[in-house]
Every structure is written in structure tokens, then in C-alpha cells.
Design a protein around this motif. Structure first.
Motif, mmCIF file in Angstrom:
data_model
loop_
_atom_site.group_PDB
_atom_site.id
_atom_site.type_symbol
_atom_site.label_atom_id
_atom_site.label_comp_id
_atom_site.label_asym_id
_atom_site.label_seq_id
_atom_site.Cartn_x
_atom_site.Cartn_y
_atom_site.Cartn_z
ATOM 1 N N LYS A 338 39.421 -3.135 66.676
ATOM 2 C CA LYS A 338 39.942 -3.278 65.309
ATOM 3 C C LYS A 338 41.159 -2.387 65.129
ATOM 4 O O LYS A 338 41.141 -1.218 65.484
ATOM 5 N N GLU A 341 43.107 -3.494 58.482
ATOM 6 C CA GLU A 341 42.334 -4.137 57.429
ATOM 7 C C GLU A 341 43.279 -4.922 56.549
ATOM 8 O O GLU A 341 44.277 -4.374 56.060
ATOM 9 N N GLY A 342 43.005 -6.214 56.357
ATOM 10 C CA GLY A 342 43.806 -7.033 55.461
ATOM 11 C C GLY A 342 43.153 -7.115 54.100
ATOM 12 O O GLY A 342 42.137 -6.474 53.828
ATOM 13 N N SER A 346 39.166 -8.023 58.343
ATOM 14 C CA SER A 346 39.656 -7.096 59.359
ATOM 15 C C SER A 346 40.488 -7.836 60.396
ATOM 16 O O SER A 346 40.357 -9.046 60.577
ATOM 17 N N VAL A 347 41.328 -7.087 61.092
ATOM 18 C CA VAL A 347 42.183 -7.655 62.131
ATOM 19 C C VAL A 347 41.862 -6.958 63.451
ATOM 20 O O VAL A 347 41.780 -5.737 63.513
ATOM 21 N N LYS A 362 42.423 -12.362 62.812
ATOM 22 C CA LYS A 362 42.000 -11.955 61.471
ATOM 23 C C LYS A 362 40.630 -12.570 61.187
ATOM 24 O O LYS A 362 40.431 -13.780 61.311
ATOM 25 N N VAL A 364 38.094 -13.297 58.396
ATOM 26 C CA VAL A 364 38.023 -13.425 56.945
ATOM 27 C C VAL A 364 36.589 -13.704 56.534
ATOM 28 O O VAL A 364 35.911 -14.550 57.124
ATOM 29 N N TYR A 375 42.689 -18.490 53.481
ATOM 30 C CA TYR A 375 42.531 -18.960 54.860
ATOM 31 C C TYR A 375 43.015 -20.404 54.986
ATOM 32 O O TYR A 375 43.782 -20.749 55.892
ATOM 33 N N ASP A 475 51.537 -13.506 56.688
ATOM 34 C CA ASP A 475 50.595 -13.596 55.575
ATOM 35 C C ASP A 475 51.008 -14.670 54.572
ATOM 36 O O ASP A 475 51.586 -14.380 53.517
ATOM 37 N N GLN A 640 49.002 -3.947 56.487
ATOM 38 C CA GLN A 640 48.251 -5.164 56.703
ATOM 39 C C GLN A 640 48.814 -5.811 57.945
ATOM 40 O O GLN A 640 49.893 -6.370 57.925
ATOM 41 N N ILE A 642 48.485 -8.469 59.475
ATOM 42 C CA ILE A 642 48.875 -9.884 59.400
ATOM 43 C C ILE A 642 49.287 -10.201 57.971
ATOM 44 O O ILE A 642 48.560 -9.918 57.049
#
Length: 642
Positions: A338, A341-342, A346-347, A362, A364, A375, A475, A640, A642
Motif C-alpha cells: 500500500k 489512500e484515495g 486504498s492504492v 485502486k 474501492v 468507479y 482521477d 492521492q 490516483i
């Protein structure tokens, strides 16, 4: 009962037996070695035990990771660090054998009892040390050079240099630190010739260290008039030749025929193995039949999921992954993988073995209605877009409890991380290149694609940076498609406070003008090195645009430049970035420029307007960033990925 099928896994297993038979005669050629002359270890010591485990682990790791791996074993003072890499133009099977034979070779013949060693073979190299060396450009003075062929044509030398320098830039900018290509030229006899080239760096090197290593070879070692050359170093590699370079995938099956004197040995081994494989295949078949009755992790049962999946499948570009593929790529989504965090998940960093590609995944939460909506928007919108300054989506996956998006990995994270780091300054030429890249992406979204794409969440944490610090806008969870002749898109409030057009907080209407406003805020943040909003002592916020506007009115706009740059910037470029930022962020959206007008000014193609419209005050007091409206994708400027 379903008909019996011969599975590819069985073919791979049989092929592996033949490949293993060829290993008996294979010995890696030690082309260059660097061994520590002192501080040696002894037989039976803990360091020797750790080293033995590490060297064998390097083989398995490199084979499973597409030809590159680094790891460590033990604890101080007996901790040992190691790295292994395959050269990309070597046959994959041969490189596997090189990695397989190398551990015993390095300990017995290469550098026996050395606590530090770097040994280069014909198809791979291995390094180990009792000191951490990952990412450091050392040992590059040692290596192996092979030179052959002669041509005294200036065209050949110019073509060779042009090809190598082009590939160097591409490799430094690639997540895999690798590039290959060709250039044509006319020789002294008037005949058309082709020069093929390949450059490679180890993946632990930054873009800068990769470039430094390759430059060291190009400037110090490349021999004029040589038409064939291999320059191998610890961490980088350059080769060029008039013959096409075959880059074999790790997924390729070995094609070699076993030698006649090994036939009887191989037959005996294969006969016994086939019996074992038949038993295994029957067990596998029964297990697969059991799985067919068991819901797959990525099988979608709900009607709305099925509808969403059907719609995604209509698109082109990204592929649908199985959950187990993504779980394997991230070590089952381990905490070690990891890296961010988006807003809605988490990414994770991952490696897709079949594609030999490093990716960001990512994860979701399906429990979040807004996350689910973003998404779907992300896949529908960004999967159809193609531009050098947009993050590319590689694929997607539905799971019963989560939604997964797979992107190309951006090794330098997001712009806001570099802008606001206390220990490092992002210099002006890099900042200027980044802001032009963001503008180019926005121009594509607003005017150059078949529909107008409203991003609705442009901010520095959504601008990703590749290995060469090229900007990639990402994003698209809040993005919406509208027709080019449609002025705005009425929807719920969306965006991030500080970057959001104040009018959107009242009307809820997103438009190209509101995207331009956010772009203006980003321009000011890049030029000033300050976040969009700052708190007054009484708790209210003052916007960065207001501060810059005051200096503009006093004729002191360059005083707004980031003080950490210490005046090291082009004054004309800085003035234009600050002025265009104010122009884009002016309160009256009818007075804002189009993204094309803004880009033309930033590129110095047209002059600045005589007068920049006033920024003014936002309509109504802005809430503090931690006061969530419930509709913004994120209320902070934290990273973030992504």
C-alpha cells in the motif's frame, strides 16, 4: 460430463522439464566481477547462511518479477542485501538458467567468502552487499564491453548517437526502465541501412540515476565507427546492432531441442514425470469442476453490477482482470504494497507478470455509494481517452465486496507531494513543463476529443508524475461527458474546496469555465509554492488568488513567486503563469479565458491581455477545509496516488 481438455499449464510443465535438461551444460560466463578484498565471512557463519538464502531467493524473485528483483535477508550485523537483473535481449529461458546456476557459482568460483560482490554474467547479473545499495549509482565504472564491425560513414555514427540518446530518454521515462527501437540511414555506398538499439536500467534507479548511468556509457565508452556493441554495467545496459533485436517475453515457451546425448536421460525423467502429471491433472480437473460450482470472486451477481459490466465490455482499451490476478500482483493486498489512500479506497503497488508491467491498483469499497459511482465514471470516461498527459487505465475488476481499478504506475507520485516537500525544491523548468502538460491534457478534454469532458476535480494531488516528471492528469471519478455545443452540465456539487469555482457552490453547475478556474488555482499553487487557501487568525480563509491579485495590483506580481526558488526562474514565464492563473481564477466566469487561450499565452505565442479581470471575493464565506459538504470528492490536499 465436459470433454477432456489439455490445459496450457500441463504444456508449460512438460516444457519446463526439457528446459531443465539443458541446464546441465550451462555455465554463466563471468564477464566482470567486483569482490570485496576484506571483511570476508567464514564457513558456517550467519552471514553465509543469510547469503545462501538470499542468492536462491533472488532467482525465484527475478523469474517471478519479469527479470528483476531485489531483497534482503537477516538482521544487522549479518544482514545482506541483494539484487538480480536479466538483460532484456537475452533469451528468457537462458536468463532463467543463468539465475538458477548463478548462486552456487558466485559463492564457489566468483567471489568466495566476500561480504560484498557484484558479478556480471552473459545474460544476467547479481549483486549483494552487507550495505544497502538499492537506487544508488555505484559500481558503474565496472562492466563488460563487446565491440565489432566497422563503418566510417558519418551517417552511421550520427544515426547511432541519435538512436541511443532517444532510447535513453525513453528508458528513463519508462516504469520498466527499458526502451528499444531503430533508425534508418544511408551508408557510403548509397544503400539504406537500419540500426537497432536497446537500452535498459535496473528498476530501482530513479530517472536521474538511470540517465547518469547511461550517459556514463555513451560519453566514456561508445567507440566511433563500431556498428555492433554491447556495453553492460551494473544497473544499466546499451547495445546496438544492424540486426533486429529480439525481445523475448517471459511468457514465451522455450524452443530449444535437447542435445542427442541427453535424450535418454530426458526420456527417463519425462516418463516418470508424465505419470505424475497425469495424476496431478486429474486432481486439478476435479478441483476445477468444484470451482465451476463455486462463485468466482470476480463473478457479479447483482443486476446493476451485471449492467455495469456489460457497459464496460462495450468499450475498448482496458481489460477485465480476475480478482486472483490482482491479489497475486499485490501479495494479497498486503500493507507493504500500500502506498496511498484515495477518497474512496486504498492504492497498492503491483506487478502483473503476464504483462511484465508495474501498476497501481485502486481498491474501492463497494459499500460507498459515491465510491461506486466514481468507479463507474472512471471506467466509462478515462478508458476511452488517449493522451500523453492523462493517466492510462490498464483494467478493472468487480469483486463482491470491492471494486478494483488498475492504472499505469506513476513512480513519482503526485505533484502536490513534490511542491510542498520541505526537504526538496521542485525547480522552475520542471514546474513549467508540468503546468504546460496539465494545460495540454485539459485542452484535449475540452476541445479535442469527440465529446467535451468536464473533469470537475482538477488539483495538484490529481496530477501524477511519471519517471521523467511529465504531468499525467488522473482521477476521473467525478468527470462528466457533455456535447461540445452544450454550455454547462447541471449536477450535484462536486470538487475540492479551494480549487472549486465559487459559483459551483451556489448553482451546482459545472462547465468548462469551472475547470478553467481550477486550472488557474493550480497555476498559482505551482508558481507560488503555496496551498490554495490559508487561515487567518480569526479562523476564516483567504484564497491564494486574492493574495496574488493584491501584488498584481501593486505592480509586484513577481514577488508572489515561490521564495524557495531563490529567483532561479525565467521572469517572463513566471509573470505569465501568475497572470494567467489570476485570469483563469477571476470571479466572473464570462471573463475567463478558454483553455486554448490560456495555453497560447503560457507558451508565449500570444501576448498577455492588457488588463487581468479582478479576482474578487468568493460568493459567501468559504468553510474551512475540514468542514465537509458531503459532496466533494476530497476535502484536503493530501496525496492521492490516483
Amino acid at each position: 460430463m465436459a470433454p477432456w481438455r489439455l490445459h496450457p499449464e500441463l504444456l508449460l510443465a512438460v516444457a519446463a522439464l526439457f528446459a531443465a535438461s539443458a541446464a546441465a551444460d550451462y555455465t554463466p560466463r563471468d564477464t566482470a566481477s567486483v569482490c570485496s578484498p576484506k571483511r570476508n565471512y567464514t564457513d558456517g557463519s550467519q552471514y553465509e547462511i543469510n547469503l545462501d538464502q538470499l542468492l536462491h531467493g533472488l532467482h525465484d524473485g527475478a523469474v517471478g518479477n519479469g527479470g528483476f528483483f531485489e531483497t534482503s535477508r537477516g538482521i544487522y550485523p549479518d544482514k545482506v542485501y541483494g539484487q538480480a537483473m536479466c538483460y532484456a535481449d537475452c533469451e528468457w529461458t537462458k536468463c532463467q538458467l543463468c539465475l538458477q546456476v548463478a548462486p552456487s557459482y558466485v559463492m564457489i568460483k566468483g567471489c568466495p567468502y566476500s561480504r560484498q560482490a557484484a558479478i556480471m554474467y552473459d545474460c544476467c547479473y547479481q549483486r549483494y552487499s552487507d550495505r544497502k545499495f538499492s537506487g544508488h549509482a555505484d559500481l558503474f565504472g565496472n562492466g563488460f564491453d563487446y565491440i565489432d564491425g566497422r563503418s566510417y560513414a558519418d551517417a552511421m555514427n550520427e544515426t547511432r548517437w541519435k538512436l541511443v540518446t532517444q532510447l535513453m530518454a525513453e528508458a528513463a521515462g519508462s516504469a520498466l526502465r527499458f526502451a528499444t527501437g531503430s533508425q534508418t540511414y544511408v551508408d557510403s555506398h548509397g544503400n539504406s541501412q537500419v540500426m537497432y538499439g536497446l537500452v535498459q536500467c535496473s528498476r530501482d534507479l530513479s530517472a536521474t540515476d538511470c540517465t547518469d548511468c547511461l550517459n556514463n556509457i555513451a560519453q566514456a565508452s561508445m567507440i566511433r565507427n563500431a556498428t555492433i556493441a554491447n556495453y553492460r554495467r551494473y544497473g544499466c545496459y546499451i547495445t546496438y546492432t544492424p540486426n533486429a533485436i529480439d525481445i523475448r517475453s517471459s511468457a514465451d515457451l522455450p524452443q530449444r531441442r535437447p542435445k542427442r546425448r541427453l535424450v535418454w536421460t530426458v526420456c527417463a525423467a519425462v516418463t516418470g514425470s508424465v505419470v505424475l502429471l497425469i495424476c496431478i491433472s486429474i486432481s486439478v480437473r476435479l478441483f476445477l469442476r468444484h470451482l465451476e460450482r463455486t462463485p468466482s470472486p470476480c463473478r457479479v451477481y447483482q443486476e446493476d453490477d451485471e449492467a455495469m459490466e456489460n457497459e464496460f465490455m462495450k468499450g475498448t482499451g482496458p481489460r477485465q482482470f480476475r480478482y486472483r490476478e490482482l491479489a497475486a500482483a499485490t501479495d494479497n493486498f498486503s500493507e507493504d504494497k500500500k502506498f496511498g489512500e484515495g477518497g474512496f479506497g486504498s492504492v497498492y503497488r503491483g506487478f502483473l507478470k503476464d504483462l511484465r508491467l508495474e501498476v497501481a491498483i485502486k481498491r474501492v469499497s463497494k459499500g460507498s455509494k459515491q465510491g461506486r459511482k466514481e468507479y463507474a465514471s472512471e471506467v466509462r470516461v478515462i478508458s476511452r481517452l488517449r493522451h500523453r498527459n492523462l493517466v492510462q487505465i490498464v483494467g478493472w475488476c468487480h469483486a463482491r465486496e470491492q471494486l478494483l481499478l488498475v492504472y499505469e504506475l506513476m513512480p513519482n507520485s503526485s505533484l502536490d507531494v513534490h511542491l510542498h516537500r520541505a526537504d526538496n525544491v521542485l525547480w522552475w523548468p520542471v514546474r513549467h513543463k508540468i503546468l504546460l502538460g496539465i494545460g495540454s491534457a485539459l485542452l484535449y478534454l475540452h476541445e479535442e476529443w469527440e465529446q467535451c469532458v468536464l473533469h470537475r476535480d482538477i488539483k495538484t494531488s490529481n496530477v501524477m508524475l511519471d519517471a521523467s516528471f511529465n504531468a499525467k492528469l488522473g482521477d476521473f471519478g467525478l468527470a462528466r461527458l457533455v456535447d461540445h455545443d452544450r454550455g454547462s452540465h447541471t449536477t450535484e456539487l462536486a470538487g475540492t474546496l479551494g480549487y472549486m469555482d465559487p459559483e459551483c457552490t451556489i448553482t451546482g453547475r459545472s462547465s468548462t469555465e469551472s475547470d478553467v478556474y481550477s486550472f488557474g488555482v493550480v497555476l498559482l499553487e505551482i508558481a507560488c509554492g503555496r496551498r490554495p487557501t490559508a487561515a487567518r487568525p480569526d479562523g476564516t480563509l483567504i484564497h491564494l488568488a486574492q493574495r496574488v491579485s493584491e501584488l498584481y495590483g501593486q505592480g509586484r506580481i513577481l514577488d508572489a513567486a515561490d521564495a524557495r526558488l531563490d529567483g532561479n526562474f525565467d521572469p517572463q514565464e513566471m509573470e505569465r503563469v501568475l497572470a494567467v492563473g489570476l485570469w483563469c481564477a477571476c470571479h466572473n466566469r464570462d471573463l475567463r479565458p478558454s483553455i486554448r487561450q490560456a495555453i497560447n499565452v503560457l507558451r508565449l505565442e500570444v501576448p498577455l491581455p492588457d488588463r487581468i479581470p479582478p479576482v474578487g471575493h468568493a460568493a459567501g464565506p468559504l468553510p474551512m477545509p475540514d468542514s465537509d459538504t458531503g459532496h466533494s470528492s476530497s476535502t484536503s490536499t493530501a496525496q492521492q496516488p490516483i
